[in-house]
Every structure is written in C-alpha cells, then in structure tokens.
Scaffold this active site. Structure first.
Site, PDB file in Angstrom:
ATOM      1  N   HIS A  86       3.960   4.384  12.847  1.00 25.04           N
ATOM      2  CA  HIS A  86       4.210   4.297  11.397  1.00 25.04           C
ATOM      3  C   HIS A  86       5.298   5.327  11.101  1.00 25.04           C
ATOM      4  CE1 HIS A  86       2.744   3.939   7.099  1.00 25.04           C
ATOM      5  NE2 HIS A  86       3.270   5.149   7.031  1.00 25.04           N
ATOM      6  N   CYS A 126       4.009   9.642   0.799  1.00 24.64           N
ATOM      7  CA  CYS A 126       2.634  10.090   0.578  1.00 24.64           C
ATOM      8  C   CYS A 126       2.617  11.075  -0.586  1.00 24.64           C
ATOM      9  CB  CYS A 126       2.096  10.757   1.850  1.00 24.64           C
ATOM     10  SG  CYS A 126       0.475  11.507   1.603  1.00 24.64           S
ATOM     11  N   HIS A 149       8.438   6.988   8.852  1.00 25.26           N
ATOM     12  CA  HIS A 149       9.183   7.152   7.589  1.00 25.26           C
ATOM     13  C   HIS A 149      10.614   7.569   7.918  1.00 25.26           C
ATOM     14  CE1 HIS A 149       6.081   6.844   4.311  1.00 25.26           C
ATOM     15  NE2 HIS A 149       5.332   6.792   5.402  1.00 25.26           N
ATOM     16  N   ARG A 208       0.845  -1.210   0.000  1.00 22.88           N
ATOM     17  CA  ARG A 208       0.000   0.000   0.000  1.00 22.88           C
ATOM     18  C   ARG A 208       0.877   1.255   0.000  1.00 22.88           C
ATOM     19  NH1 ARG A 208      -0.627   4.754   2.610  1.00 22.88           N
ATOM     20  NH2 ARG A 208      -0.330   3.708   4.609  1.00 22.88           N
TER      21      ARG A 208
HETATM   22  N1  COA Z   1     -12.837   4.930  -4.129  1.00 18.41           N
HETATM   23  C1  COA Z   1     -13.052   5.114  -5.443  1.00 18.41           C
HETATM   24  N2  COA Z   1     -13.392   6.294  -5.992  1.00 18.41           N
HETATM   25  C2  COA Z   1     -13.560   7.326  -5.156  1.00 18.41           C
HETATM   26  C3  COA Z   1     -13.356   7.209  -3.768  1.00 18.41           C
HETATM   27  C4  COA Z   1     -12.973   5.952  -3.261  1.00 18.41           C
HETATM   28  N3  COA Z   1     -12.728   5.759  -1.964  1.00 18.41           N
HETATM   29  N4  COA Z   1     -13.569   8.418  -3.206  1.00 18.41           N
HETATM   30  C5  COA Z   1     -13.889   9.261  -4.185  1.00 18.41           C
HETATM   31  N5  COA Z   1     -13.889   8.602  -5.368  1.00 18.41           N
HETATM   32  C6  COA Z   1     -14.133   9.151  -6.693  1.00 18.41           C
HETATM   33  C7  COA Z   1     -15.538   9.648  -6.887  1.00 18.41           C
HETATM   34  O1  COA Z   1     -16.356   8.626  -7.334  1.00 18.41           O
HETATM   35  C8  COA Z   1     -15.351  10.738  -7.921  1.00 18.41           C
HETATM   36  O2  COA Z   1     -15.218  10.146  -9.189  1.00 18.41           O
HETATM   37  P1  COA Z   1     -15.852  10.850 -10.489  1.00 18.41           P
HETATM   38  O3  COA Z   1     -15.125  12.169 -10.612  1.00 18.41           O
HETATM   39  O4  COA Z   1     -15.569   9.906 -11.571  1.00 18.41           O
HETATM   40  O5  COA Z   1     -17.307  11.038 -10.183  1.00 18.41           O
HETATM   41  C9  COA Z   1     -13.981  11.314  -7.562  1.00 18.41           C
HETATM   42  O6  COA Z   1     -13.300  10.298  -6.860  1.00 18.41           O
HETATM   43  C10 COA Z   1     -14.065  12.528  -6.681  1.00 18.41           C
HETATM   44  O7  COA Z   1     -15.124  12.359  -5.824  1.00 18.41           O
HETATM   45  P2  COA Z   1     -15.389  13.286  -4.595  1.00 18.41           P
HETATM   46  O8  COA Z   1     -16.706  12.951  -4.012  1.00 18.41           O
HETATM   47  O9  COA Z   1     -15.095  14.691  -4.987  1.00 18.41           O
HETATM   48  O10 COA Z   1     -14.268  12.745  -3.693  1.00 18.41           O
HETATM   49  P3  COA Z   1     -14.213  12.766  -2.167  1.00 18.41           P
HETATM   50  O11 COA Z   1     -14.082  14.161  -1.716  1.00 18.41           O
HETATM   51  O12 COA Z   1     -15.221  11.920  -1.514  1.00 18.41           O
HETATM   52  O13 COA Z   1     -12.840  11.986  -1.971  1.00 18.41           O
HETATM   53  C11 COA Z   1     -10.508  11.710  -1.785  1.00 18.41           C
HETATM   54  C12 COA Z   1     -11.668  12.567  -2.265  1.00 18.41           C
HETATM   55  C13 COA Z   1      -9.419  12.669  -1.426  1.00 18.41           C
HETATM   56  C14 COA Z   1     -10.852  10.852  -0.602  1.00 18.41           C
HETATM   57  C15 COA Z   1     -10.019  10.839  -2.882  1.00 18.41           C
HETATM   58  O14 COA Z   1      -9.541  11.705  -3.842  1.00 18.41           O
HETATM   59  C16 COA Z   1      -8.936   9.876  -2.514  1.00 18.41           C
HETATM   60  O15 COA Z   1      -9.192   8.708  -2.550  1.00 18.41           O
HETATM   61  N6  COA Z   1      -7.653  10.300  -2.200  1.00 18.41           N
HETATM   62  C17 COA Z   1      -6.567   9.411  -1.885  1.00 18.41           C
HETATM   63  C18 COA Z   1      -5.984   9.657  -0.520  1.00 18.41           C
HETATM   64  C19 COA Z   1      -4.812   8.750  -0.273  1.00 18.41           C
HETATM   65  O16 COA Z   1      -4.840   7.575  -0.536  1.00 18.41           O
HETATM   66  N7  COA Z   1      -3.683   9.305   0.242  1.00 18.41           N
HETATM   67  C20 COA Z   1      -2.479   8.578   0.490  1.00 18.41           C
HETATM   68  C21 COA Z   1      -2.571   7.643   1.608  1.00 18.41           C
HETATM   69  S1  COA Z   1      -2.674   8.394   3.174  1.00 18.41           S
HETATM   70 ZN    ZN Z   2       3.267   6.242   5.269  1.00 18.91          ZN
END
Ligand code: COA
Ligand code: ZN
Length: 304
Positions: A209, A242, A211, A17
């Site tokens: 955790h 990250c 780094h 991950r």
């Molecule tokens: N899994 C799959 N798709 C997701 C999702 C999830 N958990 N959360 C949001 N989405 C999708 C939505 O379906 C939408 O898709 P579309 O544009 O095709 O309709 C898009 O992402 C944005 O949706 P939105 O509702 O604006 O997003 P959100 O505000 O609920 O979520 C985040 C935003 C930041 C949670 C999302 O962008 C994300 O997963 N970020 C990754 C964070 C991460 O892993 N960081 C590193 C590890 S700590």
């Molecule tokens: Zn980390």
C-alpha cells in the site's frame, strides 16, 4: 541481464476508503455511491468500499453501513468488497453489514498506532485475535500501517513489522498488506524490508500500500514487482491520506500504476480511458482534488 516482472498484477481500488476519509467536506452518500459504481465499472476486481470507524474520529465514514448495503445489492459476487476496521466494534459492524474481507489496521510503530487507534501495538494484536475468533467465513486482512516510516518516530526497522506480522499470522489472518502510510520511503529502504520478509516468509504474497507524498510510489511499486510482489492498493485520482499521520499525501494513483504495468505488458484488467473519465467526473461533478501523472497529461481531470 534479465529483467523479471510478475506476469499479472492485482490492484485493489481504495479510493472510496483511503481517498474519501481525507476529504474534509462530507461527500453525500449518493455521491459516494455514484463514484463507487463508476469505479466498479472500470474493470477492477477488488474495492475497499468504506471503513467501520468511529464517526467522531472520521465523520466522512459515518455512512459505512449504507454504502455497504448499496454495494451488496449491486456488486456482491462480481467485485470483492473490503472494509477497514480499527477495532472489535468496527469488525462487528462490518460483519453485520456483510463484506467479503475486513481489513484490520495495526501500525508497526507504536506512536502511530496510539494516534490512529488509541491502543498500544500489543492491545491492537489482542483485539485482532478477538476479530479472528469472530470472523467465520469472512476473510480478514492485516494492514501494517507505517511499515517503513512513521510520522512521529522516523524510519521503522523491519523487526517491528515482523513482530506484528508474526502474531497476526499465528492468529489466523488471511492476508497481509505492508503500508507506506506517509509515502516517504524509498526503493532501497523498501527493498531491505521486503528482503527481510522474503527471508522469513518465503514467497508469502504480501500486498503493498504505497502513498506518493515524496513522489516515489511508482519506483517503490516497480521495486516490489521486481522482487516478485504482485498485489497493490491504489486510489483513483491519487486521493488519500491518513488523518492521523501529519503530512501524508495521496495514494499512488490507480491510473498511473495501471498505466505503468500495462505499458510493460502486464495486465491489470483496468480500462484506463474509462478510469480517467471517472477521475474527470470526480473533479467536475464532486469537486474532489484529484492528482496523477495521467490526469495531468489528460488535462481535463487535474486541478493543478
Ligand atoms: N465504529 C463506530 N463507533 C466507534 C467505533 C467503531 N469502530 N469505535 C469506537 N467508536 C465510538 C464509541 O462508540 C464511542 O462513542 P461515544 O463517545 O458516543 O460513546 C467513541 O467512538 C469512542 O469510543 P472508545 O471506546 O473510546 O473508542 P475506542 O478506543 O474503542 O476506538 C478508535 C477508538 C481510534 C478506534 C476510533 O476513534 C476510530 O475509529 N478511529 C479511526 C481510525 C482510522 O480510521 N484511521 C484512518 C485509517 S488507518
Ligand atoms: Zn493509506
């Protein structure tokens, strides 16, 4: 003078991950699965196998459901699986795929929480409560990102960590990990926050955790161990970082953590030569940039 250390430590392997999420070029699902299978054979008991996040935010994790299906077919019941979820949508997908633990991430620092999840800390806590209501038999861990330092706001005071921990424990999380997301904290600052946590939560078994951006991950680990903490995240080959924390480098390498512990007579369950063979193949077969002290000593598995 006594030098007290835990009798045993638990290491959660987070390479699939935290490690993979920072690899730009998509690792084909078969490649991820091959590495995951090899890591599963190194003696670890818990693995963070993927994250259920937006594929737009982190394209590398787009195959979370496939990776989880493979894991469940081969390793469920033998190795505890964990998947990171940043929101309710991710939790729903993780529950549908079937994992032992969800790992919900909230940053202590609002600046990083906004960058990472586009939510305020309060909004994330509200979402966590909804996940708690939904989780059923599945366990839920809270990872408090930027527990010590934030790439945008600098040092994070312990009160900010306490605030997130307090509400999340009330909501019913089953475990809490304190994360040095950007890998810049030092043993004294870490010890100060851990002392606060001990004062408030007694011997609650917080995991760490860590780094290694500034080279202090093992020193921080030893500091935590001396304070009685015994659960750590680590990534094989020191992969990690990250994408929403500028400048953050890799996790503490599993092989370095396990080596330090085993040298001090503390069992980890990890077969270090086997793990080093996996790290070598992560580099030679999959072109991943691995880095750890043991890998340098091993010659075959370090890129530098
Ligand atoms: N899994 C799959 N798709 C997701 C999702 C999830 N958990 N959360 C949001 N989405 C999708 C939505 O379906 C939408 O898709 P579309 O544009 O095709 O309709 C898009 O992402 C944005 O949706 P939105 O509702 O604006 O997003 P959100 O505000 O609920 O979520 C985040 C935003 C930041 C949670 C999302 O962008 C994300 O997963 N970020 C990754 C964070 C991460 O892993 N960081 C590193 C590890 S700590
Ligand atoms: Zn980390």
């Amino acid at each position: 003078m006594s030098f007290s250390l835990p009798e045993r430590i638990e290491i959660m392997e987070v390479c699939p991950r935290d490690g993979f999420q920072s690899v730009k070029e998509f690792i084909p699902t078969e490649g991820k699965i091959a590495i995951l299978d090899a890591l599963a054979g190194t003696g670890i008991s818990t693995m963070e196998i993927t994250s259920f996040v937006s594929p737009k935010a982190i394209p590398q994790m787009a195959d979370a459901a496939d990776v989880t299906a493979h894991f469940n077919a081969k390793w469920r019941g033998k190795i505890t699986s964990v998947a990171l979820v940043p929101n309710l949508r991710g939790a729903e997908s993780a529950l549908a795929a079937g994992v032992d633990w969800m790992n919900f991430v909230i940053s202590a620092s609002v600046d990083h929480n906004m960058a990472n999840t586009r939510r305020t800390v309060e909004e994330s806590i509200e979402e966590l409560k909804k996940v708690c209501a939904l989780k059923g038999e599945t366990k839920l861990r809270l990872s408090v990102a930027t527990s010590f330092a934030c790439p945008f706001a600098g040092d994070v005071p312990p009160e900010k960590v306490v605030r997130v921990v307090e509400e999340s424990l009330d909501a019913g999380v089953d475990g809490v990990t304190l994360c040095d997301t950007i890998g810049t904290t030092d043993p004294k600052y870490l010890a100060n926050t851990l002392t606060e946590m001990r004062a408030r939560y007694g011997d609650y078994p917080f995991a760490l955790h860590l780094h290694d951006t500034h080279g202090m991950a093992l020193a921080n680990m030893l500091t935590a161990m001396r304070m009685g903490f015994s659960s750590f995240d680590a990534a094989a080959g020191g992969l990690g970082g990250c994408p929403f924390a500028p400048g953050a480098a890799g996790n503490a390498a599993t092989e370095d953590m396990a080596n330090m512990a085993e040298r001090m007579g503390i069992p980890t369950g990890i077969d270090i030569p086997k793990l080093l063979a996996v790290v070598r193949s992560m580099k030679s077969d999959f072109g991943l940039t691995t880095y750890s002290h043991l890998a340098v000593a091993d010659k075959g598995c370090c890129n530098s």
